[in-house]
Design a protein around this motif. Sequence first.
Motif, PDB file in Angstrom:
ATOM      1  N   CYS A 139      -4.841   1.478  -4.163  1.00 50.44           N
ATOM      2  CA  CYS A 139      -5.295   0.313  -3.403  1.00 50.44           C
ATOM      3  C   CYS A 139      -5.885  -0.770  -4.305  1.00 50.44           C
ATOM      4  O   CYS A 139      -6.020  -1.926  -3.877  1.00 50.44           O
ATOM      5  CB  CYS A 139      -6.330   0.736  -2.364  1.00 50.44           C
ATOM      6  N   GLN A 140      -6.246  -0.450  -5.530  1.00 55.13           N
ATOM      7  CA  GLN A 140      -6.831  -1.415  -6.454  1.00 55.13           C
ATOM      8  C   GLN A 140      -5.785  -2.114  -7.313  1.00 55.13           C
ATOM      9  O   GLN A 140      -6.114  -3.029  -8.072  1.00 55.13           O
ATOM     10  CB  GLN A 140      -7.848  -0.721  -7.358  1.00 55.13           C
ATOM     11  N   LEU A 141      -4.530  -1.691  -7.220  1.00 58.31           N
ATOM     12  CA  LEU A 141      -3.476  -2.293  -8.023  1.00 58.31           C
ATOM     13  C   LEU A 141      -3.102  -3.673  -7.487  1.00 58.31           C
ATOM     14  O   LEU A 141      -3.226  -3.945  -6.292  1.00 58.31           O
ATOM     15  CB  LEU A 141      -2.235  -1.397  -8.032  1.00 58.31           C
ATOM     16  N   TYR A 142      -2.668  -4.563  -8.377  1.00 58.87           N
ATOM     17  CA  TYR A 142      -2.140  -5.846  -7.933  1.00 58.87           C
ATOM     18  C   TYR A 142      -0.772  -6.060  -8.571  1.00 58.87           C
ATOM     19  O   TYR A 142      -0.466  -5.524  -9.634  1.00 58.87           O
ATOM     20  CB  TYR A 142      -3.088  -6.997  -8.284  1.00 58.87           C
ATOM     21  N   PHE A 143       0.069  -6.853  -7.892  1.00 58.71           N
ATOM     22  CA  PHE A 143       1.466  -7.007  -8.291  1.00 58.71           C
ATOM     23  C   PHE A 143       1.779  -8.486  -8.467  1.00 58.71           C
ATOM     24  O   PHE A 143       1.382  -9.320  -7.651  1.00 58.71           O
ATOM     25  CB  PHE A 143       2.383  -6.390  -7.231  1.00 58.71           C
ATOM     26  N   CYS A 144       2.509  -8.805  -9.539  1.00 60.26           N
ATOM     27  CA  CYS A 144       2.800 -10.216  -9.818  1.00 60.26           C
ATOM     28  C   CYS A 144       4.229 -10.419 -10.316  1.00 60.26           C
ATOM     29  O   CYS A 144       4.610 -11.542 -10.631  1.00 60.26           O
ATOM     30  CB  CYS A 144       1.814 -10.757 -10.860  1.00 60.26           C
ATOM     31  N   GLY A 145       5.019  -9.341 -10.401  1.00 56.58           N
ATOM     32  CA  GLY A 145       6.380  -9.460 -10.926  1.00 56.58           C
ATOM     33  C   GLY A 145       7.417  -9.047  -9.911  1.00 56.58           C
ATOM     34  O   GLY A 145       7.406  -9.486  -8.763  1.00 56.58           O
ATOM     35  N   SER A 146       8.329  -8.193 -10.348  1.00 53.06           N
ATOM     36  CA  SER A 146       9.413  -7.731  -9.477  1.00 53.06           C
ATOM     37  C   SER A 146       8.853  -6.933  -8.306  1.00 53.06           C
ATOM     38  O   SER A 146       7.824  -6.271  -8.404  1.00 53.06           O
ATOM     39  CB  SER A 146      10.379  -6.859 -10.284  1.00 53.06           C
ATOM     40  N   ASN A 147       9.547  -7.017  -7.170  1.00 50.60           N
ATOM     41  CA  ASN A 147       9.119  -6.267  -5.980  1.00 50.60           C
ATOM     42  C   ASN A 147      10.201  -5.297  -5.522  1.00 50.60           C
ATOM     43  O   ASN A 147      10.247  -4.902  -4.362  1.00 50.60           O
ATOM     44  CB  ASN A 147       8.759  -7.223  -4.841  1.00 50.60           C
ATOM     45  N   ILE A 148      11.079  -4.883  -6.436  1.00 52.89           N
ATOM     46  CA  ILE A 148      12.179  -3.980  -6.109  1.00 52.89           C
ATOM     47  C   ILE A 148      11.919  -2.611  -6.735  1.00 52.89           C
ATOM     48  O   ILE A 148      11.763  -2.493  -7.960  1.00 52.89           O
ATOM     49  CB  ILE A 148      13.527  -4.534  -6.610  1.00 52.89           C
ATOM     50  N   ILE A 149      11.855  -1.579  -5.918  1.00 53.83           N
ATOM     51  CA  ILE A 149      11.675  -0.203  -6.387  1.00 53.83           C
ATOM     52  C   ILE A 149      13.047   0.466  -6.442  1.00 53.83           C
ATOM     53  O   ILE A 149      13.716   0.601  -5.420  1.00 53.83           O
ATOM     54  CB  ILE A 149      10.743   0.596  -5.455  1.00 53.83           C
TER      55      ILE A 149
ATOM     56  N   THR B 163      -6.437  14.143  -3.115  1.00 54.28           N
ATOM     57  CA  THR B 163      -5.423  13.124  -3.361  1.00 54.28           C
ATOM     58  C   THR B 163      -5.921  11.735  -2.986  1.00 54.28           C
ATOM     59  O   THR B 163      -5.316  10.730  -3.376  1.00 54.28           O
ATOM     60  CB  THR B 163      -4.141  13.458  -2.567  1.00 54.28           C
ATOM     61  N   GLN B 164      -7.025  11.644  -2.255  1.00 48.93           N
ATOM     62  CA  GLN B 164      -7.591  10.337  -1.921  1.00 48.93           C
ATOM     63  C   GLN B 164      -8.063   9.592  -3.163  1.00 48.93           C
ATOM     64  O   GLN B 164      -8.183   8.361  -3.138  1.00 48.93           O
ATOM     65  CB  GLN B 164      -8.748  10.502  -0.939  1.00 48.93           C
ATOM     66  N   ILE B 165      -8.343  10.310  -4.235  1.00 48.80           N
ATOM     67  CA  ILE B 165      -8.681   9.652  -5.502  1.00 48.80           C
ATOM     68  C   ILE B 165      -7.504   8.789  -5.945  1.00 48.80           C
ATOM     69  O   ILE B 165      -7.667   7.639  -6.373  1.00 48.80           O
ATOM     70  CB  ILE B 165      -9.035  10.691  -6.576  1.00 48.80           C
ATOM     71  N   THR B 166      -6.296   9.359  -5.846  1.00 45.63           N
ATOM     72  CA  THR B 166      -5.089   8.594  -6.176  1.00 45.63           C
ATOM     73  C   THR B 166      -4.925   7.411  -5.234  1.00 45.63           C
ATOM     74  O   THR B 166      -4.553   6.308  -5.654  1.00 45.63           O
ATOM     75  CB  THR B 166      -3.855   9.506  -6.091  1.00 45.63           C
ATOM     76  N   LEU B 167      -5.215   7.630  -3.946  1.00 46.96           N
ATOM     77  CA  LEU B 167      -5.097   6.550  -2.963  1.00 46.96           C
ATOM     78  C   LEU B 167      -6.031   5.393  -3.297  1.00 46.96           C
ATOM     79  O   LEU B 167      -5.642   4.220  -3.205  1.00 46.96           O
ATOM     80  CB  LEU B 167      -5.407   7.092  -1.564  1.00 46.96           C
ATOM     81  N   ASN B 168      -7.263   5.693  -3.700  1.00 49.37           N
ATOM     82  CA  ASN B 168      -8.224   4.640  -4.041  1.00 49.37           C
ATOM     83  C   ASN B 168      -7.735   3.809  -5.221  1.00 49.37           C
ATOM     84  O   ASN B 168      -7.874   2.580  -5.231  1.00 49.37           O
ATOM     85  CB  ASN B 168      -9.586   5.260  -4.355  1.00 49.37           C
ATOM     86  N   PHE B 169      -7.152   4.471  -6.222  1.00 51.31           N
ATOM     87  CA  PHE B 169      -6.631   3.736  -7.378  1.00 51.31           C
ATOM     88  C   PHE B 169      -5.429   2.885  -6.985  1.00 51.31           C
ATOM     89  O   PHE B 169      -5.278   1.754  -7.471  1.00 51.31           O
ATOM     90  CB  PHE B 169      -6.253   4.718  -8.492  1.00 51.31           C
TER      91      PHE B 169
ATOM     92  N   ILE C  34      -2.826   2.430 -18.069  1.00 54.87           N
ATOM     93  CA  ILE C  34      -3.304   3.579 -18.839  1.00 54.87           C
ATOM     94  C   ILE C  34      -4.376   4.352 -18.069  1.00 54.87           C
ATOM     95  O   ILE C  34      -4.338   5.585 -17.991  1.00 54.87           O
ATOM     96  CB  ILE C  34      -3.848   3.131 -20.205  1.00 54.87           C
ATOM     97  N   ASP C  35      -5.326   3.629 -17.483  1.00 54.19           N
ATOM     98  CA  ASP C  35      -6.405   4.285 -16.740  1.00 54.19           C
ATOM     99  C   ASP C  35      -5.853   5.053 -15.549  1.00 54.19           C
ATOM    100  O   ASP C  35      -6.302   6.169 -15.248  1.00 54.19           O
ATOM    101  CB  ASP C  35      -7.422   3.244 -16.266  1.00 54.19           C
ATOM    102  N   PHE C  36      -4.884   4.456 -14.857  1.00 53.84           N
ATOM    103  CA  PHE C  36      -4.310   5.121 -13.689  1.00 53.84           C
ATOM    104  C   PHE C  36      -3.522   6.362 -14.099  1.00 53.84           C
ATOM    105  O   PHE C  36      -3.605   7.413 -13.444  1.00 53.84           O
ATOM    106  CB  PHE C  36      -3.402   4.150 -12.942  1.00 53.84           C
ATOM    107  N   GLN C  37      -2.755   6.277 -15.181  1.00 52.93           N
ATOM    108  CA  GLN C  37      -1.988   7.422 -15.651  1.00 52.93           C
ATOM    109  C   GLN C  37      -2.915   8.547 -16.104  1.00 52.93           C
ATOM    110  O   GLN C  37      -2.631   9.726 -15.889  1.00 52.93           O
ATOM    111  CB  GLN C  37      -1.054   6.996 -16.784  1.00 52.93           C
ATOM    112  N   LEU C  38      -4.032   8.186 -16.733  1.00 51.04           N
ATOM    113  CA  LEU C  38      -5.015   9.189 -17.143  1.00 51.04           C
ATOM    114  C   LEU C  38      -5.644   9.852 -15.927  1.00 51.04           C
ATOM    115  O   LEU C  38      -5.860  11.069 -15.904  1.00 51.04           O
ATOM    116  CB  LEU C  38      -6.097   8.534 -18.011  1.00 51.04           C
ATOM    117  N   MET C  39      -5.916   9.058 -14.884  1.00 50.25           N
ATOM    118  CA  MET C  39      -6.481   9.605 -13.657  1.00 50.25           C
ATOM    119  C   MET C  39      -5.521  10.593 -12.998  1.00 50.25           C
ATOM    120  O   MET C  39      -5.917  11.665 -12.527  1.00 50.25           O
ATOM    121  CB  MET C  39      -6.816   8.458 -12.696  1.00 50.25           C
TER     122      MET C  39
END
Length: 231
Positions: free
Chosen positions: A84-94, A76-82, A113-118
């Motif tokens: 950590c590479q994300l960046y956010f610029c819009g809404s911050n409400i989950i 699952t650390q593969i998911t964690l690495n991806f 797309i790359d993250f969903q494929l991973m």
Amino acid sequence: MLRVIWLEGATISVSGCIAQAYVYCALGCTECHLLTVMSYDRYLAICQPLHYSTIMDTRIQNFLVIYCWVFGFLLTQITLNFLCQLYFCGSNIINHFFCDLAPFLQLTCSHKIDFQLMILIVAIPLMVIPFILVLISYSYVFITIIGISSAKGRKKTFSTCSSHLTVVTMYYGTLITIYMVPANGDTLTVNKLIAFLYIVVTPLFNPIIYCLRNQEMRAVMEKLIIVKDTQ
């Protein structure tokens, strides 16, 4: 999670949200492998009863448990690495009561797309293969049970795996449903309800299901009920 539900909202940092998503995924994948190991244990007990004690000894049991936890958290650390590479610029409400992957990804401005494929690729050894192995194990179990001549023998044999089968049905049923239902539009509330079943209700029922199938636990509970009634 409980704080978010109780207060109907809370604040969490991006790093905290990533950590929560990682632990959630790792524990879920570990549970998948533990259920697979338990299904193999039931297969040995029912289909290979004479070889059970020699195959499923203490050394193998310890190895399988350690494997489930280590494999679940490492892969699952593969998911964690991806994440950590994300960046956010819009809404911050989950719009959720915890940092699930689907609503968390809706906030990122990165290429999804790359993250969903991973996630799809990682899900194969973490969830899909364990589920297939569970189906194979229980296919052999059911064939063996059907081959038993007496109805009493079939019932007694089935009772040895009914608790685990109930947990597997509840766990994989909610798990498959929540990730097959699209996480947008009118389905968002449905997804949160299913997630609540998957995260809270199913683990809550695990000890109840297993304890009720344990003869010693049932005997103790019956004694407690009798003592309470006499008082």
